[in-house]
Design an enzyme around this catalytic site. Structure first.
Site, mmCIF file in Angstrom:
data_model
loop_
_atom_site.group_PDB
_atom_site.id
_atom_site.type_symbol
_atom_site.label_atom_id
_atom_site.label_comp_id
_atom_site.label_asym_id
_atom_site.label_seq_id
_atom_site.Cartn_x
_atom_site.Cartn_y
_atom_site.Cartn_z
ATOM 1 N N ASP A 67 63.974 -40.715 -87.905
ATOM 2 C CA ASP A 67 62.951 -41.142 -86.950
ATOM 3 C C ASP A 67 62.167 -42.348 -87.448
ATOM 4 O O ASP A 67 62.273 -42.747 -88.615
ATOM 5 C CB ASP A 67 61.994 -39.973 -86.650
ATOM 6 C CG ASP A 67 61.538 -39.224 -87.917
ATOM 7 O OD1 ASP A 67 61.688 -39.776 -89.018
ATOM 8 O OD2 ASP A 67 61.036 -38.099 -87.785
ATOM 9 N N ASN A 136 54.459 -27.421 -87.127
ATOM 10 C CA ASN A 136 54.691 -26.761 -85.831
ATOM 11 C C ASN A 136 56.176 -26.474 -85.605
ATOM 12 O O ASN A 136 56.599 -26.193 -84.487
ATOM 13 C CB ASN A 136 54.123 -27.620 -84.685
ATOM 14 C CG ASN A 136 54.766 -28.998 -84.618
ATOM 15 O OD1 ASN A 136 55.672 -29.308 -85.401
ATOM 16 N ND2 ASN A 136 54.310 -29.826 -83.704
ATOM 17 N N HIS A 138 58.617 -28.678 -86.124
ATOM 18 C CA HIS A 138 59.423 -29.825 -85.697
ATOM 19 C C HIS A 138 60.407 -30.252 -86.782
ATOM 20 O O HIS A 138 60.181 -30.035 -87.966
ATOM 21 C CB HIS A 138 58.566 -30.988 -85.174
ATOM 22 C CG HIS A 138 57.815 -31.808 -86.173
ATOM 23 N ND1 HIS A 138 56.557 -32.311 -85.919
ATOM 24 C CD2 HIS A 138 58.135 -32.251 -87.421
ATOM 25 C CE1 HIS A 138 56.154 -33.023 -86.957
ATOM 26 N NE2 HIS A 138 57.087 -32.998 -87.884
ATOM 27 N N GLU A 143 59.346 -32.405 -81.163
ATOM 28 C CA GLU A 143 58.183 -31.534 -81.044
ATOM 29 C C GLU A 143 58.529 -30.277 -80.230
ATOM 30 O O GLU A 143 59.539 -30.246 -79.521
ATOM 31 C CB GLU A 143 57.042 -32.304 -80.356
ATOM 32 C CG GLU A 143 56.591 -33.558 -81.122
ATOM 33 C CD GLU A 143 55.734 -33.252 -82.345
ATOM 34 O OE1 GLU A 143 55.911 -32.167 -82.965
ATOM 35 O OE2 GLU A 143 54.887 -34.091 -82.700
HETATM 36 C C1 GLP Z 1 56.926 -35.782 -90.342
HETATM 37 C C2 GLP Z 1 58.376 -36.312 -90.188
HETATM 38 C C3 GLP Z 1 59.374 -35.224 -90.415
HETATM 39 C C4 GLP Z 1 58.964 -34.471 -91.672
HETATM 40 C C5 GLP Z 1 57.738 -33.665 -91.394
HETATM 41 C C6 GLP Z 1 57.171 -32.912 -92.588
HETATM 42 O O1 GLP Z 1 56.189 -35.855 -89.185
HETATM 43 N N1 GLP Z 1 58.662 -36.962 -88.953
HETATM 44 O O2 GLP Z 1 60.688 -35.784 -90.521
HETATM 45 O O3 GLP Z 1 59.988 -33.612 -92.080
HETATM 46 O O4 GLP Z 1 56.755 -34.420 -90.733
HETATM 47 O O5 GLP Z 1 56.433 -33.751 -93.419
HETATM 48 P P1 GLP Z 1 55.982 -33.338 -94.873
HETATM 49 O O6 GLP Z 1 57.209 -33.304 -95.695
HETATM 50 O O7 GLP Z 1 55.051 -34.430 -95.296
HETATM 51 O O8 GLP Z 1 55.320 -32.011 -94.759
#
Ligand code: GLP
Length: 237
Positions: A67, A136, A138, A143
């Site tokens: 993304d 959440n 995702h 989402e």
């Molecule tokens: C972000 C990214 C995801 C990631 C997630 C968790 O929003 N778009 O690809 O896996 O949130 O992030 P973190 O590893 O900082 O908890």
């Protein structure tokens, strides 16, 4: 689902590096799907180390990131382009034209999504897709409520996701409201999936992902439908 339980963040990162290096070293043209966020940071350091200290080559690898925010330039420190370059791509010998990240700055975003899907198919699909887990549920920026059939598309970020990611920005208001993300349908086509999850704060959501009802309200539950998923976590399940 193959669940590997480890003691801490370091061990999670070491185990994940082994899985990724295995694909990099075994395949003649490996295609890796990559993730951002704080979870894979140490993993990317370990891949860098494998290249710089153990001479593991990455010149034959292609990568596709999950993304990117819409509206941030590649030089913006909060963009996922910048993150990937800092944490990994700038440190290894992968040619720039083998690194793919959705471009959130083009005028025709729909065309960018279609082109991104096409590039993944032309590469022969993703061999190993790395995923982190949002609070959440995702994956990528899919989402809650996203169809499991979705392909690469434009998303409106949830208020809770913008709040969670605000820690990387000066103000929450600076967090983009939209992103481009591979869809769950795209992710499920990867031949192997590696989900890494760290920290007690994600314990409830991870339990629901592993053994809860499969529902579009928790995007990562779609992984229960894939037959080659490895989860590496320091959470007691
Ligand atoms: C972000 C990214 C995801 C990631 C997630 C968790 O929003 N778009 O690809 O896996 O949130 O992030 P973190 O590893 O900082 O908890």
């Amino acid at each position: 689902m193959n669940i590997i339980q480890v003691n801490d963040y370091e061990e999670m990162s070491q185990e994940a590096a082994k899985v990724m290096l295995n694909t990099v070293q075994e395949k003649s043209h490996p295609v890796l799907g990559l993730a951002t966020g704080s979870t894979p940071e140490r993993l990317y350091e370990l891949l860098t180390k494998a290249h710089q200290e153990d001479q593991v080559p990455f010149g034959h690898v292609q990568t596709f990131n999950l993304d990117e925010y819409i509206g941030l330039s590649k030089d913006d420190e909060q963009s996922y382009h910048y993150f990937m370059n800092e944490k990994l791509m700038g440190n290894i010998d992968i040619p720039n034209n083998q690194v793919h990240i959705p471009n959130g700055l083009v005028t025709d975003l729909e065309a960018e999504c279609v082109a991104y899907e096409k590039k993944i198919q032309q590469a022969g699909n993703i061999d190993l897709q790395l995923l982190g887990l949002g609070m959440n549920g995702h994956i990528g920026f899919n989402e809650p409520g996203t169809s499991f059939d979705a392909r690469t598309h434009i998303v409106q970020l949830d208020a809770s996701t913008r709040e969670a990611n605000a820690r990387f920005f000066e103000n929450e208001a600076d967090v983009p409201t939209q992103a481009i993300t591979m869809g769950i349908g795209t992710i499920l086509e990867a031949k192997q999936i590696l989900l890494i999850v760290h920290g007690e704060k994600k314990a409830d959501i991870l339990r629901r992902v592993v053994s809860g009802e499969v529902t579009e309200d928790i995007p990562a539950t779609a992984l229960q439908r894939h037959d080659n998923v490895t989860i590496i976590t320091d959470i007691d399940l």
